[in-house]
Design a protein around this motif. Structure first.
Motif, mmCIF file in Angstrom:
data_model
loop_
_atom_site.group_PDB
_atom_site.id
_atom_site.type_symbol
_atom_site.label_atom_id
_atom_site.label_comp_id
_atom_site.label_asym_id
_atom_site.label_seq_id
_atom_site.Cartn_x
_atom_site.Cartn_y
_atom_site.Cartn_z
ATOM 1 N N ASN A 173 -8.593 0.737 7.030
ATOM 2 C CA ASN A 173 -8.951 -0.709 6.550
ATOM 3 C C ASN A 173 -8.851 -1.439 7.849
ATOM 4 O OD1 ASN A 173 -7.741 -1.303 3.220
ATOM 5 N ND2 ASN A 173 -9.236 0.217 4.003
ATOM 6 N N GLY A 202 -10.679 2.033 -3.363
ATOM 7 C CA GLY A 202 -9.484 2.726 -3.686
ATOM 8 C C GLY A 202 -9.647 3.532 -4.953
ATOM 9 N N SER A 257 -2.161 -2.214 8.537
ATOM 10 C CA SER A 257 -2.280 -0.885 7.712
ATOM 11 C C SER A 257 -2.042 0.099 8.542
ATOM 12 C CB SER A 257 -3.450 -1.048 6.836
ATOM 13 O OG SER A 257 -4.622 -0.805 7.454
ATOM 14 N N GLY A 304 -5.192 4.024 3.493
ATOM 15 C CA GLY A 304 -4.904 2.577 3.762
ATOM 16 C C GLY A 304 -5.115 2.445 5.161
ATOM 17 N N ASP A 348 -1.536 4.818 7.937
ATOM 18 C CA ASP A 348 -1.030 6.008 7.114
ATOM 19 C C ASP A 348 -1.093 7.454 8.144
ATOM 20 O OD1 ASP A 348 -0.236 5.729 4.457
ATOM 21 O OD2 ASP A 348 -2.204 4.585 4.203
ATOM 22 N N CYS A 400 -5.930 2.852 -0.662
ATOM 23 C CA CYS A 400 -7.002 2.887 0.572
ATOM 24 C C CYS A 400 -7.739 1.440 0.527
ATOM 25 C CB CYS A 400 -8.179 3.775 -0.056
ATOM 26 S SG CYS A 400 -7.512 5.500 0.114
ATOM 27 N N CYS A 401 -7.302 0.546 -0.413
ATOM 28 C CA CYS A 401 -7.729 -1.035 -0.281
ATOM 29 C C CYS A 401 -6.712 -1.896 0.474
ATOM 30 C CB CYS A 401 -8.133 -1.460 -1.337
ATOM 31 S SG CYS A 401 -9.791 -1.518 -2.106
ATOM 32 N N ALA A 402 -5.705 -1.216 0.728
ATOM 33 C CA ALA A 402 -4.216 -1.840 1.123
ATOM 34 C C ALA A 402 -4.482 -2.899 2.287
ATOM 35 C CB ALA A 402 -3.016 -1.043 1.299
ATOM 36 N N ALA A 431 0.759 -2.942 5.203
ATOM 37 C CA ALA A 431 -0.168 -2.233 4.194
ATOM 38 C C ALA A 431 -0.055 -0.774 4.365
ATOM 39 C CB ALA A 431 -1.492 -2.600 4.070
ATOM 40 N N THR A 432 -0.097 0.120 3.245
ATOM 41 C CA THR A 432 -0.108 1.659 3.375
ATOM 42 C C THR A 432 -0.367 2.125 1.916
ATOM 43 O OG1 THR A 432 1.202 3.426 4.046
ATOM 44 C CG2 THR A 432 2.227 1.709 2.896
ATOM 45 N N ALA A 433 -0.909 3.507 2.015
ATOM 46 C CA ALA A 433 -1.114 4.146 0.876
ATOM 47 C C ALA A 433 0.022 5.102 0.448
ATOM 48 C CB ALA A 433 -2.573 4.908 1.152
#
Length: 379
Positions: A316, A367, A165, A313, A167, A139-141, A87-89
């Motif tokens: 989290n 997010g 996750s 992200g 970033d 940001c919820c990833a 997961a990432t933003a």
């Protein structure tokens, strides 16, 4: 719905290069913040995992990939996993920007967040049957990847997986973009405490940081008790591009979904680890959601962005890793140094660490565009 057992956890961020180091500094109430200098005399507050690197895109760009390798190594995986939920933003945005600044042709793979699969293939976690799933939802990833793993692994016959996750978004483009929406803070050497101040009256935005975390999960029950994900909920309200509704209705709904899946009642929550970005909107929304569900007497609350800032992200899973550590150690850390935590009477500061007597924990994340996710962790 099956439970997802967290066998191990790893983290990297402004407070340290591994989870144990970060945890010790959280117990000390430490905070991390500094200055990023960009061309054109632009200076921003930021919390860097590798201090000084973000001011030079050339040295900063490779850190995203280095952090992935470190996190996998810290999970101490000896045999390949069945799946990797990544997961990432903003993904490898800094690497793509560096190509542009260097005058190189920008390849499409730099804009494809799923391209990091090739890096995982070089680690012990990868095998012939390993599946790769990328969750680039902001940001919820991280929480969304964790929820996706819980829901899909049993149906796909997957036993073990990494959920990560991450970033490293302290790039010129990202810093300027967040400045446009009054999120990033211009550096001021008169400020002598972290600008990340969730649940403080004097708060005006978040402290941009980098880093992330990872967990090794399994659908199989272990012999010894270990933290497990028992509930998950996610709401995409499409409320606004960047704002959230301060009535907390969508956050509350995501928590209610997680509680329903876990079979628990709000009164059974023993601890809450909040998204707590440090903005007035986010604080008010999360506070309202909690009081609507639980009442005015809230359980102990942690807000780790007060320690290490907001890694988009990546926050989290960094916070999930710290919560995993907190549940195993049965310790509630103190409030970060110099955080007054005076915005709401029901959210009180802690001068010292204390016992975590009820380890049933709620974790929230929010997010852009009104995405809100919650998980329930039990031990």
């Amino acid at each position: 719905m099956s439970h997802l057992y967290i066998q191990n956890a790893a983290a990297i961020g402004p407070l340290g290069q591994n989870l144990d180091e970060i945890w010790e500094r959280v117990l000390e109430g430490r905070t991390a913040y500094g200055r990023v200098e960009l061309s054109g005399s632009r200076e921003f507050f930021a919390a860097e995992t590798f201090p000084g690197y973000a001011s030079d895109p050339k040295t900063y760009a490779p850190l995203f990939y280095e952090a992935i390798t470190r996190l996998v190594a810290d999970l101490k995986i000896e045999t390949p996993v069945d799946a990797i939920f990544f997961a990432t933003a903003v993904g490898n945005l800094a690497d793509a920007e560096n190509d542009i600044y260097s005058g190189h042709e920008l390849g499409l793979e730099k804009l494809d967040f799923a391209a990091v699969e090739d890096l995982f293939r070089k680690t012990p976690a990868w095998g012939e049957k390993t599946r790769f799933i990328c969750v680039p939802t902001g940001c919820c990833a991280g929480l969304q990847a964790l929820g996706l793993a819980q829901k899909t692994m049993p149906y796909l016959g997957l036993c073990r997986a990494i959920v990560m996750s991450l970033d490293f978004g302290l790039s010129p483009l990202a810093l300027e973009a967040f400045r446009k929406i009054n999120a990033t803070a211009v550096f001021d050497d008169q400020v002598k405490a972290s600008p990340s101040r969730p649940f403080c009256k004097e708060r005006d935005g978040f402290l941009f940081s980098d880093g992330g975390g990872a967990v090794l999960v399994s659908v199989e029950r272990s012999v010894e008790p270990m933290p497990r994900i028992t509930g998950y909920g996610c709401v995409s309200s499409a409320y606004h591009m960047t704002d959230i509704a301060i009535d907390g209705s969508s956050i509350r709904e995501s928590i209610e979904q997680a509680l329903l899946m876990s079979g628990l009642k709000p009164s059974q929550i023993g601890h809450v680890n909040l998204h707590a970005s440090g903005t007035v909107q986010n604080d008010q929304a999360e506070y309202q959601a909690l009081t609507d569900l639980i009442g005015s007497e809230l359980p102990p609350i942690t807000a780790f962005k007060g320690n290490h800032g907001h890694a988009l992200g990546g926050s989290n899973m960094l916070e999930i890793a710290l919560t995993w550590k907190m549940m195993r150690e049965e310790i509630v850390p103190p409030t970060p140094n110099k955080l007054l935590v005076d915005a709401f009477d029901s959210v009180q500061p802690r001068d010292l660490s204390g016992p975590l007597t009820n380890r049933t924990t709620l974790k929230t994340a929010s997010g852009f565009s009104g995405i809100h996710a919650s998980v329930i962790m039990e031990l």
